[in-house]
Design a protein around this motif. Structure first.
Motif, PDB file in Angstrom:
ATOM      1  N   THR A 139       0.833  -1.201   0.000  1.00  0.00           N
ATOM      2  CA  THR A 139       0.000   0.000   0.000  1.00  0.00           C
ATOM      3  C   THR A 139       0.867   1.250   0.000  1.00  0.00           C
ATOM      4  O   THR A 139       2.041   1.220   0.384  1.00  0.00           O
ATOM      5  N   ALA A 140       0.257   2.343  -0.424  1.00  0.00           N
ATOM      6  CA  ALA A 140       0.892   3.657  -0.342  1.00  0.00           C
ATOM      7  C   ALA A 140      -0.141   4.620   0.226  1.00  0.00           C
ATOM      8  O   ALA A 140      -1.256   4.726  -0.297  1.00  0.00           O
ATOM      9  N   GLY A 141       0.208   5.297   1.303  1.00  0.00           N
ATOM     10  CA  GLY A 141      -0.721   6.223   1.944  1.00  0.00           C
ATOM     11  C   GLY A 141      -0.021   7.511   2.327  1.00  0.00           C
ATOM     12  O   GLY A 141       1.204   7.555   2.458  1.00  0.00           O
ATOM     13  N   ARG A 142      -0.803   8.554   2.497  1.00  0.00           N
ATOM     14  CA  ARG A 142      -0.249   9.864   2.845  1.00  0.00           C
ATOM     15  C   ARG A 142      -0.815  10.357   4.168  1.00  0.00           C
ATOM     16  O   ARG A 142      -2.011  10.229   4.435  1.00  0.00           O
ATOM     17  N   ASP A 143       0.056  10.930   4.990  1.00  0.00           N
ATOM     18  CA  ASP A 143      -0.338  11.605   6.217  1.00  0.00           C
ATOM     19  C   ASP A 143       0.412  12.931   6.256  1.00  0.00           C
ATOM     20  O   ASP A 143       1.598  12.972   6.599  1.00  0.00           O
ATOM     21  N   GLY A 144      -0.260  14.005   5.859  1.00  0.00           N
ATOM     22  CA  GLY A 144       0.408  15.298   5.766  1.00  0.00           C
ATOM     23  C   GLY A 144       1.477  15.275   4.688  1.00  0.00           C
ATOM     24  O   GLY A 144       1.211  14.953   3.531  1.00  0.00           O
ATOM     25  N   ASP A 145       2.712  15.592   5.071  1.00  0.00           N
ATOM     26  CA  ASP A 145       3.821  15.619   4.117  1.00  0.00           C
ATOM     27  C   ASP A 145       4.486  14.259   3.927  1.00  0.00           C
ATOM     28  O   ASP A 145       5.428  14.139   3.138  1.00  0.00           O
ATOM     29  N   THR A 146       4.025  13.255   4.648  1.00  0.00           N
ATOM     30  CA  THR A 146       4.695  11.954   4.623  1.00  0.00           C
ATOM     31  C   THR A 146       3.896  10.925   3.836  1.00  0.00           C
ATOM     32  O   THR A 146       2.718  10.696   4.108  1.00  0.00           O
ATOM     33  N   ILE A 147       4.555  10.312   2.861  1.00  0.00           N
ATOM     34  CA  ILE A 147       3.997   9.175   2.134  1.00  0.00           C
ATOM     35  C   ILE A 147       4.682   7.920   2.665  1.00  0.00           C
ATOM     36  O   ILE A 147       5.915   7.863   2.739  1.00  0.00           O
ATOM     37  N   THR A 148       3.882   6.929   3.045  1.00  0.00           N
ATOM     38  CA  THR A 148       4.430   5.678   3.557  1.00  0.00           C
ATOM     39  C   THR A 148       4.036   4.525   2.645  1.00  0.00           C
ATOM     40  O   THR A 148       2.855   4.305   2.392  1.00  0.00           O
ATOM     41  N   ILE A 149       5.044   3.830   2.154  1.00  0.00           N
ATOM     42  CA  ILE A 149       4.836   2.601   1.387  1.00  0.00           C
ATOM     43  C   ILE A 149       5.006   1.442   2.358  1.00  0.00           C
ATOM     44  O   ILE A 149       6.049   1.317   3.005  1.00  0.00           O
ATOM     45  N   SER A 150       3.983   0.611   2.481  1.00  0.00           N
ATOM     46  CA  SER A 150       4.025  -0.527   3.405  1.00  0.00           C
ATOM     47  C   SER A 150       3.892  -1.815   2.607  1.00  0.00           C
ATOM     48  O   SER A 150       2.990  -1.942   1.769  1.00  0.00           O
ATOM     49  N   VAL A 151       4.790  -2.768   2.868  1.00  0.00           N
ATOM     50  CA  VAL A 151       4.770  -4.020   2.113  1.00  0.00           C
ATOM     51  C   VAL A 151       4.979  -5.201   3.051  1.00  0.00           C
ATOM     52  O   VAL A 151       5.854  -5.183   3.914  1.00  0.00           O
ATOM     53  N   THR A 152       4.132  -6.219   2.875  1.00  0.00           N
ATOM     54  CA  THR A 152       4.240  -7.460   3.638  1.00  0.00           C
ATOM     55  C   THR A 152       4.406  -8.618   2.665  1.00  0.00           C
ATOM     56  O   THR A 152       3.655  -8.732   1.690  1.00  0.00           O
ATOM     57  N   GLY A 153       5.398  -9.463   2.919  1.00  0.00           N
ATOM     58  CA  GLY A 153       5.642 -10.589   2.028  1.00  0.00           C
ATOM     59  C   GLY A 153       6.267 -11.754   2.763  1.00  0.00           C
ATOM     60  O   GLY A 153       6.604 -11.667   3.948  1.00  0.00           O
ATOM     61  N   ASN A 154       6.441 -12.860   2.041  1.00  0.00           N
ATOM     62  CA  ASN A 154       7.024 -14.056   2.655  1.00  0.00           C
ATOM     63  C   ASN A 154       8.543 -14.039   2.624  1.00  0.00           C
ATOM     64  O   ASN A 154       9.193 -14.954   3.124  1.00  0.00           O
ATOM     65  N   GLY A 155       9.103 -12.996   2.068  1.00  0.00           N
ATOM     66  CA  GLY A 155      10.551 -12.849   2.001  1.00  0.00           C
ATOM     67  C   GLY A 155      10.893 -11.839   0.925  1.00  0.00           C
ATOM     68  O   GLY A 155      10.084 -11.586   0.017  1.00  0.00           O
TER      69      GLY A 155
END
Length: 245
Positions: free
Chosen positions: A174-190
């Motif tokens: 996912t990619a989300g924004r909170d104010g000036d910060t964009i956070t890319i979050s990734v979950t995987g098996n490796g």
């Protein structure tokens, strides 16, 4: 003899990664030193994720074997008194003797932080990648969707990788924004060598309009590192947690 599992958080700024390197400061070396001092035994930890230089962690995992009678849950408190302030063990628990943090199926979650504003903030320079141009979050989200699932991620790993099998599964991206910060979050098996940072670099390219989201499909199918975006800087990356069954 008992096996102890540690959950380790650290600021990776001052370290040349997790793994021991001769003559260089590493997180693994600091843990080995502090544990050997605490327990009076020659300790060598086994880490779950060998993070790169400058990469941070909230929940990396390591195990070691000891004959010490110190209760497992108290080791973390005693150990933290012997560690530098940029490394802290969050928990210590006893696990079965055959528990190996890299050989057991797990889910790893990483976050990549982007400071998206015209002028950088000095307080964020070690913990986020500064991008001054406008980013289209919706395009980044669309591109991320193409990477979810089981794929051959050869295009998204460093040419220096030693992995023979480059197939991995991403459960969530996912990619989300909170104010000036964009956070890319990734979950995987490796993840392959530099895989998360190359994914982040590719999504940044999409976000700034260098190419459309659907090009990510072509990048996947190229099986060639040259087709993907640049490797994003290390300081924006944090290993958030590792989950075991």
């Amino acid at each position: 003899m008992k096996r102890i599992k540690l959950e380790v958080a650290y600021d990776g700024t001052a370290y040349c990664g997790w793994q021991i390197q001769p003559g260089q400061p590493t997180v693994e070396a600091e843990l080995n030193r502090a544990l050997t001092q605490l327990l009076g035994e020659d300790i060598a930890v086994i880490g779950a994720s060998r993070t790169d230089s400058g990469v941070h962690a909230l929940g990396n995992v390591a195990v070691f074997d000891t004959e010490s009678r110190i209760p497992a849950e108290k080791i973390c408190l005693a150990l933290n008194q012997r560690l530098p302030e940029d490394i802290r063990v969050q928990t210590s628990v006893q696990v079965p003797g055959d528990f190996h943090p890299r050989r057991i199926e797990s889910r790893k979650t990483y976050e990549y932080r982007i400071l998206n504003r015209s002028i950088a903030l000095p307080t964020q320079r070690l913990y986020a990648c500064h991008i001054y141009y406008d980013m289209d979050l919706s395009k980044m989200q669309a591109a991320a969707g193409y990477l979810v699932g089981e794929h051959d991620f050869k295009s998204f790993c460093s040419v220096k990788t030693q992995a023979l099998d480059t197939v991995r599964t991403i459960y969530r991206l996912t990619a989300g924004r909170d104010g000036d910060t964009i956070t890319i979050s990734v979950t995987g098996n490796g993840f392959l060598y530099n895989m998360v940072r190359i994914i982040a670099g590719t999504l940044i390219e999409v976000g700034r309009g260098a190419y459309p989201p659907e090009k990510v499909k072509d990048i996947l199918q190229a099986y060639d590192r040259n087709y993907a975006g640049p490797t994003a800087p290390a300081q924006g990356l944090t290993l958030v947690r590792i989950e075991y069954p």
